[in-house]
Design a protein around this motif. Structure first.
Motif: not given
Length: 339
Positions: A85-104
């Motif tokens: 979630l975007d902690l400023a707006t409360g809207k859903p946030k895609d963290i899969l792409a971020t985590n995939r990049r960091a894991a790679e």
């Protein structure tokens, strides 16, 4: 009492987190070089200093890995997220792409984990969603990421930060159907536990099976008219019982690293506000009493001029010298606990 083999504690490597040295504006290779020159045994890259608009590529990551290997250093990686979630707006946030990049990236640099710190002080905001809502959203987002993390051979190490208590993180792992060492774990930040109204030793025991990385940070806890104030302290000069925590870690994770993190600043914890305190339903009277004892010790040290808050704006002027002393103190305490 834990009985460790002779020298078990002395084998724990002591390194530094890149965030501690942020005012020095070091490149990744300069961070590793700083570690070599200052007798740190590795670097956890909570953040990585590269030109704006760029990201670490495979060549850079492999070169970092080679440099670290040549100098006997460990590398741990960051860049993960666990709140979808975007902690400023409360809207859903895609963290899969971020985590995939960091894991790679972690895979290429040779790190078995990625630290995750989504940030935020939700409990301090009266209009913030209930913690259980965050836990449900996190569990739904992280469950489907399990195959990805396993493919890269890394664990998402959720930092004990200012969002969730140890009790809540354990519930999250249960909701995800996770087991220790699989794809979810803990980056144990020893000082942040105070800010979440947890005794660091008790919380370390609760999270012990799940801990894969650390932020070793000392601190203090003052009781004021407005509530508790937690703050960072130079390693060995605060009230966190490092020796006990190090023994716990070594007893279960003999290869875990003690990564020093330090910074300036303090945090107000308005425990006199009944509404705020109700957001910590797992806090027991015995644990609160332990916190009060730490607060009494802090007050004694503070009034004797041995412990005080370093304002965040002063951190750049003191950071390098203090971090050097932190590393030496953590190594000394770990070695002393082995005797």
């Amino acid at each position: 009492m834990i009985r460790l083999p002779d020298g078990a504690m002395r084998k724990l490597k002591v390194g530094v987190d890149s965030y501690s040295l942020k005012p020095l504006d070091l490149t990744p290779f300069e961070s590793l070089e700083w570690a070599v020159l200052n007798e740190a045994e590795g670097v956890q890259f909570s953040e990585i200093n590269v030109p704006p608009g760029t990201a670490p590529d495979k060549t850079l990551l492999h070169e970092l890995k080679s440099y670290a290997a040549e100098n006997g250093l460990y590398i741990e990686w960051g860049g993960g997220e666990h709140i979808p979630l975007d902690l400023a707006t409360g809207k859903p946030k895609d963290i899969l792409a971020t985590n995939r990049r960091a894991a790679e990236q972690a895979f290429h640099v040779g790190s078995a984990s990625i630290r995750s710190c989504s940030g935020g002080l939700m409990r301090w905001k009266k209009d913030s969603p209930a913690t259980d809502e965050y836990l449900r959203a996190m569990a739904a987002a992280l469950r489907v990421q399990k195959p990805m993390f396993r493919d890269f051979g890394v664990v998402l190490a959720i930092e004990t930060h200012f969002e969730f208590t140890s009790f809540e993180l354990l519930r999250l792992f249960d909701m995800c159907g996770a087991v220790p060492g699989e794809y979810l774990g803990i980056c144990l930040d020893t000082m942040n536990l105070l800010t979440m109204l947890e005794d660091p030793v008790l919380a370390a025991k609760r999270l012990l099976p799940w801990t894969v990385t650390t932020h070793i940070k000392d601190g203090g806890l003052l009781l004021t008219e407005d509530g508790f104030v937690s703050f960072t302290a130079e390693a060995g000069k605060g009230v966190i019982e490092f020796a006990a925590i190090f023994e716990l870690l070594a007893s279960v994770h003999p290869d875990i690293t003690l990564t020093v993190e330090d910074h300036g600043g303090d945090f107000m914890i308005p425990v006199h506000d009944a509404e705020f305190l109700a957001r910590f339903p797992d806090l027991t009277v015995p644990e609160l009493v332990r916190l009060l004892r730490l607060a009494a010790r802090t007050r004694t040290l503070h009034d004797a001029g041995k412990l005080s808050v370093v304002p965040r704006d002063r951190w750049p002027s003191v950071c390098e010298g203090r971090v050097k002393r932190d590393i030496q103190a953590v190594r000394r305490i770990a070695g002393g606990a082995a005797g």
